[in-house]
Design a protein around this motif. Sequence first.
Motif, PDB file in Angstrom:
ATOM      1  N   ALA A   1       0.844   5.521   5.380  1.00 39.83           N
ATOM      2  CA  ALA A   1       0.265   4.186   5.401  1.00 39.83           C
ATOM      3  C   ALA A   1       1.349   3.169   5.673  1.00 39.83           C
ATOM      4  O   ALA A   1       2.475   3.303   5.230  1.00 39.83           O
ATOM      5  CB  ALA A   1      -0.406   3.888   4.071  1.00 39.83           C
TER       6      ALA A   1
ATOM      7  N   LEU B   1      -5.021   0.114   7.902  1.00 31.98           N
ATOM      8  CA  LEU B   1      -3.710   0.541   7.422  1.00 31.98           C
ATOM      9  C   LEU B   1      -2.606  -0.347   7.979  1.00 31.98           C
ATOM     10  O   LEU B   1      -1.657  -0.702   7.272  1.00 31.98           O
ATOM     11  CB  LEU B   1      -3.458   2.000   7.798  1.00 31.98           C
ATOM     12  CG  LEU B   1      -4.220   3.032   6.956  1.00 31.98           C
ATOM     13  CD1 LEU B   1      -4.136   4.415   7.599  1.00 31.98           C
ATOM     14  CD2 LEU B   1      -3.670   3.080   5.538  1.00 31.98           C
TER      15      LEU B   1
ATOM     16  N   ASP C   1      -6.153  -0.504   2.276  1.00 30.62           N
ATOM     17  CA  ASP C   1      -6.492   0.894   2.061  1.00 30.62           C
ATOM     18  C   ASP C   1      -7.909   1.164   2.547  1.00 30.62           C
ATOM     19  O   ASP C   1      -8.875   0.634   1.988  1.00 30.62           O
ATOM     20  CB  ASP C   1      -6.384   1.210   0.568  1.00 30.62           C
ATOM     21  CG  ASP C   1      -6.579   2.693   0.265  1.00 30.62           C
ATOM     22  OD1 ASP C   1      -6.896   3.453   1.206  1.00 30.62           O
ATOM     23  OD2 ASP C   1      -6.403   3.073  -0.909  1.00 30.62           O
TER      24      ASP C   1
ATOM     25  N   LEU D   1       0.863  -1.177   0.000  1.00 30.53           N
ATOM     26  CA  LEU D   1       0.000   0.000   0.000  1.00 30.53           C
ATOM     27  C   LEU D   1       0.899   1.227   0.000  1.00 30.53           C
ATOM     28  O   LEU D   1       1.723   1.406   0.878  1.00 30.53           O
ATOM     29  CB  LEU D   1      -0.890  -0.004   1.241  1.00 30.53           C
ATOM     30  CG  LEU D   1      -1.894   1.148   1.378  1.00 30.53           C
ATOM     31  CD1 LEU D   1      -2.865   1.135   0.208  1.00 30.53           C
ATOM     32  CD2 LEU D   1      -2.637   1.032   2.690  1.00 30.53           C
TER      33      LEU D   1
END
Length: 447
Positions: A44, A416, A421, A32
């Motif tokens: 993230a 996260l 996401d 991510l």
Amino acid sequence: MTINRNCEGMKRRDCLKLGLGSLFAGGFVDALRARVGAHDGASAIAPAKTSCILVWLDGGPSHFETFDPKPDAPSEIRGDFQPIQTKIPGVLFSENMTRLAAISDKLTVIRSVRHDQNNHGAGNHYMTTGAPTRIPVSCGAFVSFHPSMGSVVSYERGAKDGLPPYFSLPEMARSGGPNFLGARHAPFVISDDPNNEKFSVRDVTIPRDLEDARALSRRSMRARLDQFVRYHHEAAGDPVVGTDENFQQAVSLMTSDVAQRAFEIHRESDEVRQAYGRNSFGQQALLARRLIEAGVPFVTVYNGGWDHHSDIFPAFRKKGQNLDSVVATLIDDLDQRGMLETTLVLVMGEFGRTPAISTLPGSTTPGRDHWSSAISILAAGCGTPRGQVIGATDPRGYAAVEKVYAPENLVSSVYLKMGIDPDKILYNGAGRPTHLVSDSRPIAELM
């Protein structure tokens, strides 16, 4: 199995217990991208391997008797217990949390999550899914309007080595199901007591009459004959695809050596088992660690009986101290094994309890009622900064007043940390898009 009851007297039942016996009738986000500024400055987190143990305290544990005591409040608010100093300068816990106070430098306490769903049904749903209920629901309701955190992790991360990606011990939280993600992403419920010397997990061994060559031939025949067209796009919601996946998951679990070993809690030393506590809750926490160690990304340890409208102080002397011991042992064990950096331990319930102590009609012992304006949550591991307290309630514990967060922010933080996401769009059973979390901003201090 112990049956706990709500204030309304409804039995806690597991609406979606899906053992593999009944099962016979998209992949993990690899990386991510860090988006500086996209989530209030928090980057993230996308580790290669992360997991979560959610210790769900059903009924709503008191913040006063755990992590947010109010020693300067009047006696009718502060209650019977004394505050104790933690390893975090100036931070106090209740005297029931002795061991957690001693390792407070390994964990974070959030004192400022709040919401407006002041009954069990709605509060459970909001805290386990990050989505408020769409309509008013009764206090004793078992409702599902949105997938739970465990089911989303199952959907996004998938299974490994034949193990289901989402377990719940010894039952499922009332809103802990998959909703439109489908039955494959419901938790695999282990209802049997791992503290029992004859403990075994049902439906995970191959029946003797299915072990021979004829059984393999029948499986091959089924694969050839079952040639219905499958619509694999998630918006289609094809139930035949789900049936295929359930069947394959069942076979994988039965034939996986890794899966079978994960359930063999008797392999643990007597010293380790004693440290966790030779009781159901302690051994469930130990089994959760074994499942995480085997590669399961999400395990819920359900612990009911926290709806203390009466008898709160005697109950906390026993139940609160057992919680303290089990959770402290779990965090220490994960840390010593090098697993805490990749495992999030989250301890919470649907709400806190009222500041004012009261005695219900017909009761002889005092308690506290439901209170969703102030909730204390413990978090440790998976990149969570150690030795901090996030937010604060007012001097009498009525409401979160500093760094106030909503359940959406907490759930976004979990996603996260799991490499998911929270801005993701999912498709419901009708093929309509829906946001995974309506407010995808995490609790920045957790990141």
